[in-house]
Design a protein around this motif. Structure first.
Motif, PDB file in Angstrom:
ATOM      1  N   ILE A   1       0.210  25.774  43.049  1.00  0.00           N
ATOM      2  CA  ILE A   1       0.269  27.070  43.512  1.00  0.00           C
ATOM      3  C   ILE A   1       1.122  27.773  42.667  1.00  0.00           C
ATOM      4  O   ILE A   1       2.368  27.579  42.488  1.00  0.00           O
ATOM      5  CB  ILE A   1       0.488  27.258  45.048  1.00  0.00           C
ATOM      6  CG1 ILE A   1      -0.409  26.697  46.032  1.00  0.00           C
ATOM      7  CG2 ILE A   1       0.269  28.893  45.239  1.00  0.00           C
ATOM      8  CD1 ILE A   1      -0.250  26.623  47.300  1.00  0.00           C
TER       9      ILE A   1
ATOM     10  N   CYS B   1       2.190  33.222  49.017  1.00  0.00           N
ATOM     11  CA  CYS B   1       2.484  31.762  49.119  1.00  0.00           C
ATOM     12  C   CYS B   1       2.312  31.297  50.632  1.00  0.00           C
ATOM     13  O   CYS B   1       1.683  30.389  50.645  1.00  0.00           O
ATOM     14  CB  CYS B   1       3.627  31.245  48.413  1.00  0.00           C
ATOM     15  SG  CYS B   1       3.853  29.605  48.235  1.00  0.00           S
TER      16      CYS B   1
ATOM     17  N   ILE C   1       4.833  24.308  43.790  1.00  0.00           N
ATOM     18  CA  ILE C   1       4.750  25.593  44.038  1.00  0.00           C
ATOM     19  C   ILE C   1       5.658  26.259  43.158  1.00  0.00           C
ATOM     20  O   ILE C   1       6.881  25.929  42.762  1.00  0.00           O
ATOM     21  CB  ILE C   1       5.186  25.877  45.378  1.00  0.00           C
ATOM     22  CG1 ILE C   1       4.386  25.133  46.596  1.00  0.00           C
ATOM     23  CG2 ILE C   1       5.163  27.412  45.688  1.00  0.00           C
ATOM     24  CD1 ILE C   1       4.914  25.100  47.794  1.00  0.00           C
TER      25      ILE C   1
ATOM     26  N   CYS D   1       6.715  30.330  42.812  1.00  0.00           N
ATOM     27  CA  CYS D   1       6.670  31.611  43.336  1.00  0.00           C
ATOM     28  C   CYS D   1       7.768  32.689  42.540  1.00  0.00           C
ATOM     29  O   CYS D   1       8.970  32.269  41.932  1.00  0.00           O
ATOM     30  CB  CYS D   1       7.118  31.914  44.526  1.00  0.00           C
ATOM     31  SG  CYS D   1       5.686  31.027  45.644  1.00  0.00           S
TER      32      CYS D   1
ATOM     33  N   SER E   1       9.083  22.399  43.469  1.00  0.00           N
ATOM     34  CA  SER E   1       9.091  23.969  43.742  1.00  0.00           C
ATOM     35  C   SER E   1      10.127  24.671  42.812  1.00  0.00           C
ATOM     36  O   SER E   1      10.855  24.136  42.426  1.00  0.00           O
ATOM     37  CB  SER E   1       9.319  24.144  45.346  1.00  0.00           C
ATOM     38  OG  SER E   1      10.753  23.862  45.474  1.00  0.00           O
TER      39      SER E   1
END
Length: 383
Positions: free
Chosen positions: A262, A270, A288, A290, A322
């Motif tokens: 993502i 998210c 992930i 972000c 992440s």
């Protein structure tokens, strides 16, 4: 040994290896120009940088025989039609009208289409319109029944010229689909909503779809991904706002999903993804990334919420990678951070790796290392 016998042996050897050698030579075609070089065309230069064939007449029967012979060996085609919008040579229009479309790349397994948009070089919108129509027509000719991989790396302005509903009809065995817009992540362009809706319908008909990468996003398209029974890997780029939420599918969703990746434009988007799609019981690895936005009121709490959602839904999780925005100024990092963000993962008994890119307090890093080493987990922070 006579010379005639030697020549016969050499001829037989050449005949034996001709087809296998041609399969290897033409297996991957990076430019359609490589085929055109074998035709009866004259070559001109464009501003001394690009060479392209010119053709003032239709391709001859012999030319089409060459196209047929070479294209039958191609398994992977990277199709970047032209360097400049509006500067399309006459041969391009002839190539879109084969006498028999069935012999045009009949064994194609993988197709990558790249269409840039150079507003500075396009003389007017009519050039863009005519060129896009021509490229879209040739693209439809390349959608062959054996196609299993389709990558679209094209500008948002070209997407309306495609016909997404025709994709599952012409190539129903697609296993890997990529829908990308090179500059959408920088907020410069986007894929039109009506095209995204058409892709949602097309995806729902691709029964063998295993891998998806998509810059296009909507609730309908996400629902189609969730219903894809064979989907194992998913790369998505959810925007900050997807619009009003439609009725989401329930029950058997993301049945085989193992690795979601993502790339979100905010922590809020998210978090919204993991709240809407449950459960993700087969997921073993999550990646992930972000970026911060004005939608993120309390970044530190949002990070804790994301960890809690992931740990509660992904019970088979083995790896978390992440990259989040720093929730605190460098000189105001709490001594306990990121311990609150790590604690929810203690329920994930199969978790072995946590890799994250953000600053942490030295004391907290030592404390977290002691906790997770006792559980047999490995974690890493990159500053």
């Amino acid at each position: 040994m006579s010379l005639s016998w030697l020549l016969v042996a050499l001829a037989r050897t050449c005949r034996t290896f001709n087809e296998p050698a041609s399969d290897l030579i033409w297996e991957t075609l990076s430019n359609m120009k490589l085929i055109m070089q074998n035709l009866s065309c004259e070559w001109n230069s464009c501003e001394g940088r690009y060479l392209y064939p010119t053709q003032s007449r239709l391709l001859s029967d012999n030319d089409w025989s060459i196209v047929r012979r070479i294209s039958s060996h191609v398994r992977r085609l990277h199709f970047y039609p032209f360097p400049i919008i509006g500067d399309v040579a006459p041969w391009f229009s002839f190539l879109t009208s084969p006498p028999d479309p069935s012999f045009f790349f009949p064994n194609l397994h993988s197709l990558t289409l790249g269409v840039p948009l150079d507003y500075h070089r396009a003389s007017n919108t009519e050039d863009i319109h005519a060129t896009f129509h021509m490229v879209a027509h040739l693209f439809r000719l390349l959608l062959r029944p054996r196609l299993s991989t389709l990558r679209l790396d094209i500008c948002g302005a070209f997407y309306p010229y495609l016909d997404p509903p025709s994709i599952p009809r012409l190539c129903p065995n697609i296993r890997m689909l990529s829908i990308e817009e090179p500059e959408i992540r920088w907020g410069k362009r986007s894929i039109p909503d009506e095209v995204v809706y058409l892709f949602s319908r097309a995806v729902s008909e691709l029964c063998d779809l295993e891998i998806v990468a998509s810059d296009a996003m909507s609730w309908d398209l996400l629902s189609s991904f969730a219903r894809a029974k064979a989907l194992r890997r998913l790369w998505i780029y959810p925007p900050r706002w997807l619009g009003p939420r439609t009725e989401l599918p329930s029950g058997n969703i993301f049945l085989q999903l193992r690795t979601p990746d993502i790339r979100a434009s905010s922590l809020a988007s998210c978090t919204g993804f993991f709240r809407c799609w449950t459960p993700l019981s087969k997921v073993i690895e999550i990646s992930i990334c972000c970026s911060a936005s004005e939608d993120d009121d309390d970044a530190s709490q949002a990070l804790v919420d994301i960890s809690a959602l992931i740990s509660s839904q992904c019970t088979a999780l083995e790896s978390v990678i992440s990259s989040f925005p720093d929730p605190f100024p460098y000189d105001k990092i709490p001594s306990t951070f990121p311990r609150p963000m790590l604690e929810p993962y203690q329920t994930c008994h199969q978790l072995r790796v946590i890799a994250s890119r953000r600053r942490v307090a030295p004391r907290s890093q030592t404390m977290s290392w002691r906790i997770w080493s006792r559980l047999g987990h490995t974690w890493r922070y990159s500053t």
